[in-house]
Design an enzyme around this catalytic site. Structure first.
Site, short mmCIF file in Angstrom:
data_model
loop_
_atom_site.label_atom_id
_atom_site.label_comp_id
_atom_site.label_asym_id
_atom_site.label_seq_id
_atom_site.Cartn_x
_atom_site.Cartn_y
_atom_site.Cartn_z
N HIS A 199 67.27 64.38 6.74
CA HIS A 199 68.35 65.24 7.23
C HIS A 199 68.43 66.53 6.44
CE1 HIS A 199 70.80 61.84 9.31
NE2 HIS A 199 70.03 62.48 10.16
N ARG B 52 67.83 67.17 21.66
CA ARG B 52 68.13 65.82 21.14
C ARG B 52 69.50 65.39 21.65
NH1 ARG B 52 66.27 68.56 16.22
NH2 ARG B 52 64.28 67.69 15.51
N ARG C 249 65.25 65.33 25.91
CA ARG C 249 64.88 63.94 25.59
C ARG C 249 66.10 63.07 25.87
NH1 ARG C 249 63.33 62.68 19.52
NH2 ARG C 249 65.58 62.86 19.21
N GLU D 147 54.87 59.02 20.32
CA GLU D 147 55.35 58.73 18.96
C GLU D 147 54.76 57.43 18.43
OE1 GLU D 147 59.91 59.98 18.98
OE2 GLU D 147 59.31 59.00 20.83
N ASN E 94 56.86 63.36 13.75
CA ASN E 94 57.57 62.66 12.67
C ASN E 94 57.39 61.15 12.82
OD1 ASN E 94 58.44 65.27 12.38
ND2 ASN E 94 60.55 64.88 12.92
N ASP E 95 57.76 60.62 13.99
CA ASP E 95 57.62 59.18 14.21
C ASP E 95 56.16 58.76 14.37
OD1 ASP E 95 60.03 57.72 14.00
OD2 ASP E 95 60.79 58.65 15.83
N ARG F 15 59.68 57.45 7.28
CA ARG F 15 59.84 58.90 7.21
C ARG F 15 60.98 59.34 6.29
NH1 ARG F 15 62.11 60.49 13.19
NH2 ARG F 15 62.79 62.36 12.11
N CYS G 151 56.71 68.66 19.47
CA CYS G 151 58.11 68.97 19.17
C CYS G 151 58.55 68.39 17.84
CB CYS G 151 59.02 68.47 20.29
SG CYS G 151 59.04 66.67 20.49
#
EC number: 2.7.3.9
Length: 556
Positions: free
Chosen positions: A186, A288, A325, A415, A438-439, A449, A486
Site C-alpha cells: 500500500h 479497481r 475490473r 494473474e 503483481n499477482d 507480494r 495494468c
C-alpha cells in the site's frame, strides 16, 4: 565518507536531505491487574479510544481522497472489528487494563493473520498501526507517526502505515526509505500517487543516524550516504534533465518511430480521475472497483451507488478507453458478506472471479450497473474478470456479461500462470487480455507480494515473468486481439520499453508515472525495444535483465 546502499526503488525521483526517523512505536503496556469494580470503566475507555482512532482514520481518508481513502477506511473498519472489541472487553473483565487488553487482543489476532499462509502479512503492518494508535490514546502519549520538522527531510521507517503515507506533505518529506515493504505494498502505491521518491526493503535503514545526509534515487533503489558534492550535483542534474524531458513530452504514447502504445491510468474511483486527466492518460486501464465495496464490508453497495461512481469515471474520458475490473474480493481484500473467514490459505482459495461465480447476484448487479452507467456515452467500455484460471472461467464471465445486456468488450486478467500458458484457449471466449503483473509474480514465484523478505522475487524484471508476458502477448497477436499490462510493472519507464518489445499493446499505471513512461518510450524505436526485450529474456536474474536491457537501449 560516501557509501552506497541498495533497496527496491518504488517511486521515481531524487531526494537529497537529512534523515529523520519515524516516531517511536508505542511501548508495551505493563501487565497489571485491576479491581473487578473498575472493569466497566476500563471497557468504556477502550470503546472510546477505538471510536476516536476509527474517526481519525476516516477523517484522514476524507482529506487524502482517492485510493488512500479506501485504504484508510479499511483500517477504520479493522479498528472497529466486533470480534476484536469483544476480545478486548473479555480481557478487561478478567482484570486487564484497557491498554493491555487492546495490546494482547491485537497480538492474538496478529498471530492468526501470520498463520494464514502469510498472504495477509501486508495487513499485519496496518493492524500494528491501528493497535499503536489505540494504545497511544489510552496511555495519553503522542501518536506514533511522521516527525515534526520545519525543514524538509528524508523520512526513515521500519514500515509506513497507510495513515502516515496518505498525508505526507511533499513540501516537507522529500522522500522516504523503509526497511520492510515491497513494490506492491500500500505504501509504495500511495507514494507513487503522491509523486514522492521512495525506496523500500532496505536492510539496516533504521541504523542511519538522525541528521545524516542521504541521496535517494527512487528509480534505481540506490541510497548514497554522505554523498559527495559531485554526486549531489550529478543526481540533481539528472533530475533536472528528467524534469525537462517530462515537460517536453506530450500527446499519446508512442515509440520514436511512431508505434502507438496507449498509456492508461490505474484508478480506484472518481477521486483519482483528475490526476489521470492532468497526466494525459488516454483512458483507464484498470478501474479497481473493489474500493466501492470497502465502505461497508457487510453489504454490497446498491446498484444506484455503483452507477453513479462508474458514470463519473466514464464521463471523464469521452472517446477514450475505460477498462473496468469487476470486484476482486478475497485474500487481502476480505468482505464479510462474500469471503469465507476460515480458509487456510486465502490467496489460493475462493477469491476474484471464483467469489463472484459463487455469488452470481453480486456479479449480476455490478454488470447491470456498468451497463446503465455507460448508456449514451461515447466511451469505449471494456470489462474484465480477475483471477481467470482457464477457458471455463473466461466463458462463465463472458456469459454473465451477455446475460446482463452489457454492450462492452469482455476480457480476462492474466494473474495466474495457467492463464498465460493457455492464453490462446482463453481468448476463444474473451476479446482481450490484461496482465496483472503483481499477482502474476506472486503466483509464479510463490512469493507473497506484501513480504519484504521475498521482494527480489516480486521484481517484475524476473526473466520467468517476462516469459509469461511474452507468451500472453504472442497469443493475443495470433488471435488478432489486444494484451495490455495494468500491474505496477508498467510504471517502470525502462521496463515499459521492454514490455512494448514483448508485444504488449497498452500500458496502465498510476497517473504520476505516465509522463516518465511517455518520455522514455519516445526515445527509442520499436526495434530497439524488441532487442532490449530479447536481451532481458536471455538473462538469468532480474538485475541482469535490467542491465542487459539498459545496455541495449543505451547503445553499449
Amino acid at each position: 565518507m560516501e557509501t552506497t546502499l541498495r533497496g527496491v526503488g518504488v517511486s521515481h525521483g531524487v531526494a537529497i536531505g537529512e534523515v529523520r526517523h519515524m516516531g517511536t512505536a508505542v511501548l508495551e503496556p505493563p501487565a497489571k491487574q485491576i479491581p473487578a469494580e473498575d472493569a466497566e470503566r476500563e471497557q468504556g475507555r477502550a470503546r472510546k479510544a477505538v471510536e476516536a482512532v476509527a474517526a481519525d482514520l476516516m477523517a484522514r481518508g476524507n482529506l487524502a481522497g482517492g485510493e488512500a481513502q479506501a485504504v484508510l477506511e479499511a483500517q477504520a473498519m479493522m479498528a472497529q472489528d466486533p470480534e476484536l472489541i469483544a476480545d478486548v472487553e473479555r480481557r478487561i473483565a478478567v482484570g486487564s487494563t484497557a491498554e493491555r487488553a487492546v495490546y494482547d487482543a491485537f497480538a492474538a489476532y496478529r498471530a492468526l493473520l501470520a498463520g494464514a499462509g502469510e498472504y495477509l502479512a501486508g495487513r499485519v503492518a496496518d493492524l500494528d498501526d491501528v493497535r499503536n494508535r489505540i494504545v497511544a490514546r489510552l496511555l495519553g502519549v503522542p501518536m506514533p507517526g511522521v516527525p515534526d520538522s520545519d525543514e524538509p527531510y528524508v523520512l526513515i521507517a521500519r514500515d509506513l502505515a497507510p495513515a502516515d503515507t496518505a498525508l505526507l506533505d511533499p513540501a516537507l518529506v522529500l522522500g522516504f526509505v523503509t526497511e520492510e515493504g515491497g513494490p506492491t505494498s500500500h505504501s509504495a502505491i500511495l507514494a507513487r500517487a503522491l509523486g514522492v521518491p521512495a525506496v523500500v526493503a532496505l536492510p539496516g535503514a533504521g541504523e542511519l543516524a538522525e541528521g545524516t545526509v542521504i541521496a535517494v534515487d527512487g528509480s534505481t533503489g540506490e541510497i548514497f550516504v554522505n554523498p559527495s558534492a559531485a554526486k549531489k550535483a550529478e543526481m540533481e542534474a539528472a533530475a533536472a534533465a528528467r524534469k525537462a524531458a517530462l515537460a517536453a513530452s506530450t500527446g499519446p504514447g508512442a515509440t520514436s518511430d511512431g508505434h502507438k502504445v496507449p498509456l492508461l491510468a490505474n484508478v480506484g474511483g472518481p477521486a483519482d480521475v483528475p490526476a489521470a486527466v492532468e497526466a494525459g492518460a488516454e483512458g483507464v486501464g484498470l478501474f479497481r472497483t473493489e474500493f466501492l465495496f470497502l465502505d461497508d464490508s457487510k453489504n454490497a453497495p446498491s446498484e444506484e451507488k455503483q452507477v453513479d461512481a462508474y458514470r463519473q469515471v466514464l464521463e471523464a474520458f469521452p472517446e477514450g478507453r475505460v477498462v473496468v475490473r469487476v470486484l476482486d474480493a478475497g485474500a487481502d481484500k476480505p468482505l464479510d458478506f462474500l469471503t469465507p473467514a476460515d480458509e487456510p490459505n486465502p490467496a489460493l482459495g475462493v477469491r476474484g472471479l471464483r467469489t463472484l461465480l459463487d455469488h452470481p447476484e453480486v456479479l449480476r448487479t455490478q454488470l447491470s450497473a456498468l451497463a446503465k452507467a455507460s448508456e449514451g456515452l461515447p466511451v469505449y467500455l471494456e470489462v474484465m474478470a480477475p483471477m481467470v484460471a482457464d477457458r471455463a472461467d473466461a466463458k462463465a464471465f463472458a456469459d454473465a456479461c451477455r446475460e446482463a445486456g452489457l454492450q462492452a468488450k469482455f476480457g480476462a486478467m492474466v494473474e495466474i500462470p495457467s492463464a498465460a500458458l493457455r492464453a490462446r484457449s482463453i481468448l476463444q471466449e474473451v476479446e482481450f487480455l490484461s496482465l496483472g503483473t503483481n499477482d502474476l509474480a506472486q503466483y509464479t514465484f510463490a512469493a507473497d507480494r506484501q513480504v519484504g523478505a521475498v521482494s527480489r522475487l516480486q521484481d517484475p524484471w524476473q526473466p520467468a515473468l517476462l516469459d509469461l508476458v511474452a507468451l500472453s502477448a504472442e497469443a493475443a497477436k495470433a488471435e488478432g486481439k489486444s494484451c495490455g499490462v495494468c500491474g505496477e510493472a508498467a510504471s517502470d519507464p525502462l521496463l515499459a520499453c521492454v514490455l512494448t518489445g514483448l508485444g504488449v499493446t497498452s500500458l496502465s499505471m498510476g497517473a504520476a508515472s505516465i509522463p516518465y513512461v511517455r518520455a522514455t518510450l519516445a526515445k527509442y524505436t520499436l526495434a530497439q525495444c524488441e532487442r532490449a526485450a530479447a536481451a532481458a529474456r536471455a538473462s538469468d536474474s532480474a538485475e541482469d535483465a535490467r542491465n542487459a536491457a539498459q545496455a541495449v537501449l543505451s547503445g553499449e
